[in-house]
Design an enzyme around this catalytic site. Structure first.
Site, PDB file in Angstrom:
ATOM      1  N   HIS A   1      35.176  30.104  46.161  1.00  0.00           N
ATOM      2  CA  HIS A   1      35.608  29.214  47.245  1.00  0.00           C
ATOM      3  C   HIS A   1      35.998  27.836  46.737  1.00  0.00           C
ATOM      4  O   HIS A   1      36.806  27.149  47.354  1.00  0.00           O
ATOM      5  CB  HIS A   1      34.522  29.127  48.320  1.00  0.00           C
ATOM      6  CG  HIS A   1      34.521  30.312  49.236  1.00  0.00           C
ATOM      7  ND1 HIS A   1      34.271  30.226  50.586  1.00  0.00           N
ATOM      8  CD2 HIS A   1      34.754  31.630  48.993  1.00  0.00           C
ATOM      9  CE1 HIS A   1      34.347  31.437  51.133  1.00  0.00           C
ATOM     10  NE2 HIS A   1      34.622  32.304  50.184  1.00  0.00           N
TER      11      HIS A   1
ATOM     12  N   ASN B   1      33.262  28.729  55.289  1.00  0.00           N
ATOM     13  CA  ASN B   1      32.098  28.257  54.522  1.00  0.00           C
ATOM     14  C   ASN B   1      30.858  27.978  55.355  1.00  0.00           C
ATOM     15  O   ASN B   1      29.729  28.093  54.866  1.00  0.00           O
ATOM     16  CB  ASN B   1      32.470  26.968  53.778  1.00  0.00           C
ATOM     17  CG  ASN B   1      33.589  27.181  52.775  1.00  0.00           C
ATOM     18  OD1 ASN B   1      33.802  28.298  52.317  1.00  0.00           O
ATOM     19  ND2 ASN B   1      34.302  26.116  52.448  1.00  0.00           N
TER      20      ASN B   1
ATOM     21  N   ARG C   1      30.190  33.412  44.638  1.00  0.00           N
ATOM     22  CA  ARG C   1      31.060  33.112  45.777  1.00  0.00           C
ATOM     23  C   ARG C   1      31.421  31.626  45.843  1.00  0.00           C
ATOM     24  O   ARG C   1      32.556  31.268  46.179  1.00  0.00           O
ATOM     25  CB  ARG C   1      30.369  33.552  47.069  1.00  0.00           C
ATOM     26  CG  ARG C   1      31.252  33.371  48.290  1.00  0.00           C
ATOM     27  CD  ARG C   1      30.691  34.108  49.483  1.00  0.00           C
ATOM     28  NE  ARG C   1      31.641  34.101  50.584  1.00  0.00           N
ATOM     29  CZ  ARG C   1      31.380  33.563  51.769  1.00  0.00           C
ATOM     30  NH1 ARG C   1      30.213  33.008  52.014  1.00  0.00           N
ATOM     31  NH2 ARG C   1      32.299  33.602  52.724  1.00  0.00           N
TER      32      ARG C   1
HETATM   33  C1  HEM Z   1      39.311  39.553  48.967  1.00  0.00           C
HETATM   34  C2  HEM Z   1      39.045  38.661  49.900  1.00  0.00           C
HETATM   35  C3  HEM Z   1      37.651  38.270  50.262  1.00  0.00           C
HETATM   36  C4  HEM Z   1      37.165  38.170  51.521  1.00  0.00           C
HETATM   37  C5  HEM Z   1      37.933  38.409  52.819  1.00  0.00           C
HETATM   38  C6  HEM Z   1      35.784  37.794  51.414  1.00  0.00           C
HETATM   39  C7  HEM Z   1      34.955  37.576  52.489  1.00  0.00           C
HETATM   40  C8  HEM Z   1      33.590  37.419  52.396  1.00  0.00           C
HETATM   41  C9  HEM Z   1      32.705  37.328  53.518  1.00  0.00           C
HETATM   42  C10 HEM Z   1      33.127  37.344  54.982  1.00  0.00           C
HETATM   43  C11 HEM Z   1      31.436  37.238  53.041  1.00  0.00           C
HETATM   44  C12 HEM Z   1      30.151  37.154  53.855  1.00  0.00           C
HETATM   45  C13 HEM Z   1      29.906  35.741  54.311  1.00  0.00           C
HETATM   46  C14 HEM Z   1      28.802  35.633  55.334  1.00  0.00           C
HETATM   47  O1  HEM Z   1      28.500  36.623  55.994  1.00  0.00           O
HETATM   48  O2  HEM Z   1      28.247  34.533  55.483  1.00  0.00           O
HETATM   49  C15 HEM Z   1      31.521  37.265  51.611  1.00  0.00           C
HETATM   50  C16 HEM Z   1      30.445  37.206  50.757  1.00  0.00           C
HETATM   51  C17 HEM Z   1      30.536  37.271  49.401  1.00  0.00           C
HETATM   52  N1  HEM Z   1      31.700  37.215  48.659  1.00  0.00           N
HETATM   53 FE1  HEM Z   1      33.564  37.488  49.362  1.00  0.00          FE
HETATM   54  N2  HEM Z   1      35.454  37.689  50.101  1.00  0.00           N
HETATM   55  C18 HEM Z   1      36.561  37.951  49.348  1.00  0.00           C
HETATM   56  C19 HEM Z   1      36.660  37.889  47.977  1.00  0.00           C
HETATM   57  C20 HEM Z   1      35.625  37.570  47.145  1.00  0.00           C
HETATM   58  C21 HEM Z   1      35.764  37.276  45.736  1.00  0.00           C
HETATM   59  C22 HEM Z   1      37.086  37.193  44.992  1.00  0.00           C
HETATM   60  C23 HEM Z   1      34.506  37.056  45.254  1.00  0.00           C
HETATM   61  C24 HEM Z   1      34.079  36.717  43.850  1.00  0.00           C
HETATM   62  C25 HEM Z   1      34.680  37.172  42.781  1.00  0.00           C
HETATM   63  C26 HEM Z   1      33.596  37.229  46.354  1.00  0.00           C
HETATM   64  C27 HEM Z   1      32.226  37.158  46.264  1.00  0.00           C
HETATM   65  C28 HEM Z   1      31.373  37.251  47.344  1.00  0.00           C
HETATM   66  C29 HEM Z   1      29.933  37.372  47.200  1.00  0.00           C
HETATM   67  C30 HEM Z   1      29.174  37.512  45.893  1.00  0.00           C
HETATM   68  C31 HEM Z   1      29.407  37.359  48.497  1.00  0.00           C
HETATM   69  C32 HEM Z   1      27.929  37.428  48.898  1.00  0.00           C
HETATM   70  C33 HEM Z   1      27.364  36.020  48.890  1.00  0.00           C
HETATM   71  C34 HEM Z   1      25.879  35.914  49.238  1.00  0.00           C
HETATM   72  O3  HEM Z   1      25.179  36.918  49.350  1.00  0.00           O
HETATM   73  O4  HEM Z   1      25.440  34.762  49.394  1.00  0.00           O
HETATM   74  N3  HEM Z   1      34.314  37.492  47.492  1.00  0.00           N
HETATM   75  N4  HEM Z   1      32.838  37.367  51.245  1.00  0.00           N
END
Ligand code: HEM
Ligand SMILES: *[C@@H]1O[C@H](CO)[C@@H](O)[C@H](O)[C@H]1NC(C)=O
Length: 322
Positions: free
Chosen positions: A67, A95, A63
């Protein structure tokens, strides 16, 4: 014979350190071949150790790279810590209290500095770390091009300007957010498969799990137990994105969507009667197709607007510009 070998070495040395201009076409697979041959093994061994202690670190690093790349290119801007009057990207809304594992990047960087001081950028370390994280959690492996340099600054306002997608986005907004970065709808759906690993906070999915449409009732109930409807209660409680294999990089994320068990609103919109339904079905059936498209999209994403040549700098510590 000796002259040919010498010329070849000279060529790699020059192309490895003095590529001019600011474009992904200046990145190369052998960028650190002579200047830091141990780079890949250092990154991998530290990650192996860290991820064996906590698998989520792999998700967090993937992630971080995403970002970084979506806000003014893959230039490690997201790694710059706030200090004094400098306010970078880390406390922007998408973030804040959310990005993690900066300490793992710092560990890798300090080990890399010992072997090859002043040579390897934080932006490249983050690119390699994201790639290795996916592989270590059971996903595909791919070769990365390197030669990114580090930004001297970061933009709080750019990180807050909608470049990073919100969990409440509808499908058309998701498509256009990725299109702005040169990524297609297919890239967007494949990259969303990154949510096959990792966790999200209740605050990010609360609205969705109390809606009645496009959600499996049993799944909603289960998530509601750790995420009460009442304002501000439990908002930092965590739930896995992938209810089947939470920390394995596979295509179960897409199977969940078909069962209406997507965690975020922005996950479920990929399968809710719109133009991306067929792609979600395909990826849920065909893990090979998902892996191929995910890798292609990751490579494209990692090539967004890199600093190269003499632009930017090579930081000594990833959290600070020199
Ligand atoms: C399509 C639009 C996307 C949205 C709206 C989005 C949104 C989010 C949100 C809201 C979270 C949780 C954050 C939290 O609760 O603190 C998250 C976590 C995550 N996102 Fe996305 N995301 C998107 C695309 C992506 C992409 C393109 C990737 C990587 C290729 C990605 C990888 C991750 C991962 C691996 C997590 C978990 C991180 C952790 O456990 O620390 N996301 N994302
Ligand atoms: C998607 O969301 C945007 C911004 O909130 C809104 O302007 C647009 O009308 C929505 N599109 C659809 C198809 O619902």
């Amino acid at each position: 014979m000796n002259i040919i070998i010498f010329a070849a070495l000279l060529f790699t040395a020059v192309s490895g350190t003095a590529a001019a201009g600011s474009s992904s076409s200046h990145l190369s697979k052998k960028f650190y071949h002579t200047s830091c041959p141990q780079l890949f093994s250092i990154v991998k061994s530290i990650l192996k150790h860290q991820i064996s202690k906590e698998r989520r670190i792999g998700a967090s690093l993937l992630r971080l790279h995403f970002h970084d790349c979506f806000v003014n290119g893959c230039d490690a801007s997201v790694l710059l810590d706030d200090h004094g009057s400098f306010v970078g990207e880390q406390n922007a809304n998408p973030n804040k209290n959310s990005l993690r594992s900066f300490d793992v990047i710092d560990k890798i960087k300090s080990r890399v500095e010992k072997s090859c001081p002043g040579v390897v950028s934080c932006a490249d370390i983050l690119t390699i770390a994201a790639r290795d994280s996916v592989a270590l959690l059971g996903g595909p492996f791919w070769n990365v091009k390197l030669g990114r340099r580090d930004s001297k600054t970061a933009s709080f306002s750019d990180a807050n300007s909608g470049l990073l997608p919100s969990p409440n986005s509808n499908l058309s907004v998701l498509i256009s957010t990725f299109k702005k970065q040169g990524l297609s709808t297919t890239d967007m759906v494949a990259l969303s498969g990154g949510h096959t690993i990792g966790l999200a906070r209740c605050s990010q999915f609360k609205t969705r799990i109390y809606k009645k449409s496009h959600i499996n009732a049993g799944f909603a109930k289960k998530r509601q137990r750790q995420c009460p409807k009442k304002q501000r209660i439990g908002i930092d409680n965590l739930a896995p994105f992938d209810i089947q294999t939470p920390m394995v990089f596979d295509n179960k994320y897409f199977d969940n969507l078909i069962k209406k068990k997507g965690l975020l609103h922005s996950d479920q919109v990929l399968f809710s009667g719109g133009s991306t339904d067929s792609l979600v079905k395909k990826y849920s059936r065909d893990n090979g197709a998902f892996n191929r498209d995910f890798v292609r999209a990751m490579i494209k994403m990692s090539h967004i607007q890199p600093l190269t040549g003499s632009d930017g700098e090579i930081r000594k510590v990833c959290g600070r510009s020199d």
